[in-house]
Write an enzyme that holds these catalytic residues in place. Structure first.
Site, mmCIF file in Angstrom:
data_model
loop_
_atom_site.group_PDB
_atom_site.id
_atom_site.type_symbol
_atom_site.label_atom_id
_atom_site.label_comp_id
_atom_site.label_asym_id
_atom_site.label_seq_id
_atom_site.Cartn_x
_atom_site.Cartn_y
_atom_site.Cartn_z
ATOM 1 N N CYS A 130 51.168 45.640 32.459
ATOM 2 C CA CYS A 130 51.483 45.741 33.884
ATOM 3 C C CYS A 130 52.821 46.461 33.992
ATOM 4 C CB CYS A 130 51.554 44.358 34.523
ATOM 5 S SG CYS A 130 52.077 44.383 36.262
ATOM 6 N N CYS A 148 51.489 48.838 41.977
ATOM 7 C CA CYS A 148 50.909 48.693 40.640
ATOM 8 C C CYS A 148 51.545 49.756 39.759
ATOM 9 C CB CYS A 148 49.394 48.857 40.695
ATOM 10 S SG CYS A 148 48.627 48.837 39.057
#
Length: 271
Positions: free
Chosen positions: A74, A207
């Site tokens: 991530c 993101c």
């Protein structure tokens, strides 16, 4: 079980942060999902745990999506992880930490963090896929986790839940699925994106790995050179930089942006 935690966010992508350097914590998938639940828990897009390194880096990063499933990487979480590790140790020198997607490097610029990500792979451009009864041209790149990118003229007209879900669960991406991004070109070196994240199963405000995938695909489609500015749903603008090309591969991929502390506290989990 009583648990100390810190809440952080990177460009609106928010996380529960845990110190597990002594490996005393052993949370179930259900525990993690409860912590990330916005009604019954702390609330977050995911959970990050700091653990001891296994292969010579400074730390090991464990990342779990809001559904409790562990994921490889991530980008926004990596920046928050780096600042959290800095808080735990009191250091300000660059660090390296292990992830299933490879070793990530991080350096600090005040409350901004620059992370150097692993090299992208599994590139494909211009795939036509039928989604909700119409053809969509989709570009794909794995930047630690898989991302599908759809270029659109107007982000505000995207019905992101049904469209994102239909692509995420399309047979093309079975069985693991994919994250889904919709990209609008703002000017030559600036794009805006909206992202539907698998594991969250909804749109998130940002993101990090998605920003990188979109920036590189924008470069490949238009020839625009690095660095590229990426505006996310939460309003922040981050910078993606990289070297290389489609023939030799992309390397020295970096993502620079905020990693902010929100609050810290104690939460009780059911035994």
């Amino acid at each position: 079980m009583t648990l100390d935690f810190v809440k952080m966010n990177g460009a609106g992508n928010d996380f529960v942060m845990l110190d597990n350097r002594d490996l005393s914590l052993s949370l179930s998938k259900e525990d993690i999902a409860l912590l990330c639940d916005r009604h019954r828990g702390v609330g977050a897009d995911g959970l990050l745990a700091v653990e001891p390194a296994q292969n010579g880096a400074d730390f090991r990063m464990r990342y779990y999506n809001a559904d409790g499933g562990e994921a490889e990487m991530c980008g926004n979480g990596a920046r928050c992880f780096a600042r959290f590790a800095q808080k735990l140790t009191g250091g300000d020198k660059p660090i390296r930490f292990e992830t299933p997607a490879g070793v990530i490097g991080a350096e600090y610029f005040g409350d901004q963090v620059r992370v150097q990500l692993s090299e992208p792979f599994d590139l494909s451009l211009g795939e036509d896929i039928e989604i909700l009864g119409s053809q969509r041209t989709i570009h794909n790149l794995n930047t630690g986790v898989p991302h599908a990118v759809v270029v659109v003229p107007d982000l505000e007209k995207v019905d992101i839940r049904p469209e994102g879900s239909a692509i995420r669960y399309h047979e093309r991406y079975a069985p693991a699925g994919t994250n889904v991004n919709f990209m609008q070109v703002e000017d030559d070196s600036s794009i805006a994106i909206r992202t539907y994240e698998r594991g969250v199963e909804d749109e998130t405000l940002a993101c990090g790995t998605g920003m990188v995938a979109n920036a590189i695909i924008h470069h490949l489609l238009t020839g625009v050179e690095s660095p590229i500015r990426v505006r996310v749903r939460g309003g922040d603008v981050l910078e993606v930089a990289f070297e290389g090309d489609v023939d030799s591969g992309f390397r020295n991929v970096t993502l620079t942006g905020p990693a902010d502390f929100v609050f810290e506290g104690v939460v009780d989990l059911p035994d």
